[in-house]
Design an enzyme around this catalytic site. Structure first.
Site, mmCIF file in Angstrom:
data_model
loop_
_atom_site.group_PDB
_atom_site.id
_atom_site.type_symbol
_atom_site.label_atom_id
_atom_site.label_comp_id
_atom_site.label_asym_id
_atom_site.label_seq_id
_atom_site.Cartn_x
_atom_site.Cartn_y
_atom_site.Cartn_z
ATOM 1 N N LYS A 38 30.081 35.337 37.499
ATOM 2 C CA LYS A 38 31.283 34.646 37.803
ATOM 3 C C LYS A 38 30.909 34.165 39.438
ATOM 4 C CE LYS A 38 35.373 34.254 35.883
ATOM 5 N NZ LYS A 38 35.296 33.669 34.349
ATOM 6 N N THR A 83 31.966 37.898 32.257
ATOM 7 C CA THR A 83 32.109 37.384 33.557
ATOM 8 C C THR A 83 33.724 37.807 34.080
ATOM 9 O OG1 THR A 83 32.746 35.089 33.015
ATOM 10 C CG2 THR A 83 30.475 35.625 33.424
ATOM 11 N N HIS A 308 22.211 12.576 64.936
ATOM 12 C CA HIS A 308 21.847 11.473 66.021
ATOM 13 C C HIS A 308 22.998 10.720 66.621
ATOM 14 C CE1 HIS A 308 17.660 11.962 65.249
ATOM 15 N NE2 HIS A 308 17.770 11.730 63.786
#
Length: 352
Positions: A38, A83, A308
């Site tokens: 889960k 689950t 950058h």
């Protein structure tokens, strides 16, 4: 979502239980890795001690690997811990034991699954902490008058809760401060006595405007970048480290220590700063200091993408803004350079 253990486990010998389940393989193909669980189970725990409350909000993932693969091969679910049951376990153990840190809660859950279900071979628990901090009232300039207003600068309109100095911590009010995310991964295997405990920092974005250079790199026909003697240095640090000793460590304090070490090596003294000849060197100094300061850490891995900021060229606009430009820059997120390294104690090299 789940981190890969930095220390790869040594292969355990064939066990009777593992051999018994080899008969689950009815076909010419073999399942070489499997598991289920889960993910993204969100839980908030409030500890109420008189008027002072403490909160921890976690997002938890639990993955189990069973000895048997009969659920895959035969559609037999008799060994499957649903689950949904794993989700309920998160809430019930939080209620029963409370929540202290991502590492301690992940250890608690992993131990529970192995102790409760003898047919579970491995438990992997991932915990991400939401960065709540107590609201702070600045005491030096404004005072709460107890009547729903502040005594102080009338221009503020209300109390100033943004100060970082001389603050009073609120008993039960919190503010979300996503400077960086604290996460942990715990992997426990029934046949491996060495539990894997990983802590990590994710999304620590920093920038400094000077004392960063990059010069004397390879100069060939592919190069277009000139030597950078003084540039903006910005990165988003992702860092994870593994513990060899979990008995003598304060996980929350260790996480804060690693974060402070990274910031110190990046920024340096508040008044003087620190020179960085490359992202690689700054990264290495941070990893080295972590191993120097935290003996419980066996290996550390860090990634620093180079975000950058390019100087806007004003030479064609001298009538509008004469002179050189060192104030206006163009943020460029993509593409970006990526620098990473893993640093380990020498006596662990054979195990990595």
């Amino acid at each position: 979502m789940f981190a890969t253990p930095l220390r790869q486990p040594q292969a355990s010998g064939s066990t009777d239980k593992l051999q018994n389940h080899q008969q689950d393989t009815p076909y010419q193909y073999e399942i070489t890795d499997h598991g289920y669980g889960k993910d993204a189970v969100k839980v908030l725990h409030v500890s109420r001690k008189g008027p002072v409350h403490t909160i921890h909000e976690f997002e938890v993932g639990t993955h189990l690997k069973l000895y048997s693969k009969k659920d895959y091969y035969q559609g037999n679910n008799s060994d499957v811990v649903a689950t949904d049951s794993q989700k309920n376990t998160v809430y019930l153990l939080a209620k029963k034991h409370g929540i202290e840190s991502p590492e301690m809660f992940a250890l608690l859950l992993a131990k529970h699954f192995l102790n409760k279900y003898s047919h579970v071979e491995e438990a992997h628990v991932h915990v991400e902490a939401y960065p709540w901090q107590r609201v702070c009232q600045e005491e030096t300039k404004t005072m709460w008058n107890g009547k729903g207003a502040c005594n102080g600068d009338p221009k503020l309109g209300n109390c100033n809760f943004s100060s970082i100095d001389d603050r009073q911590l609120h008993n039960h009010a919190f503010i979300f401060t996503p400077t960086a995310q604290h996460y942990s991964d715990v992997v426990m295997r029934r046949n491996d006595p060495k539990q894997t405990v990983i802590s990590g920092i994710k999304g620590l974005r920093v920038l400094k405007t000077t004392q960063s250079s990059f010069v004397n790199f390879v100069n060939d026909e592919f190069r277009s970048l000139p030597d950078q003697y003084d540039r903006i240095f910005s990165t988003v640090v992702d860092c994870s480290w593994e513990y060899s000793d979990t008995e003598s460590v304060n996980f929350s304090r260790a996480w804060q220590t690693v974060k402070n070490i990274i910031l110190k090596n990046f920024a340096g003294d508040p008044n003087i700063g620190v020179s960085s000849p490359s992202v690689q060197h700054t990264l290495y100094l941070s990893e080295k200091e972590v191993l120097d300061v935290l003996p419980q850490v066996s290996v550390i891995s860090m990634t620093m993408p180079n975000k950058h900021y390019f100087n806007f060229d004003t030479k064609h606009f001298q009538k509008i803004v004469p002179g050189d430009n060192n104030e206006v820059f163009i943020p460029v997120d993509k593409p970006h350079g990526t620098i990473y390294a893993q640093l380990a104690r020498k006596d662990l090299k054979s195990k990595l």
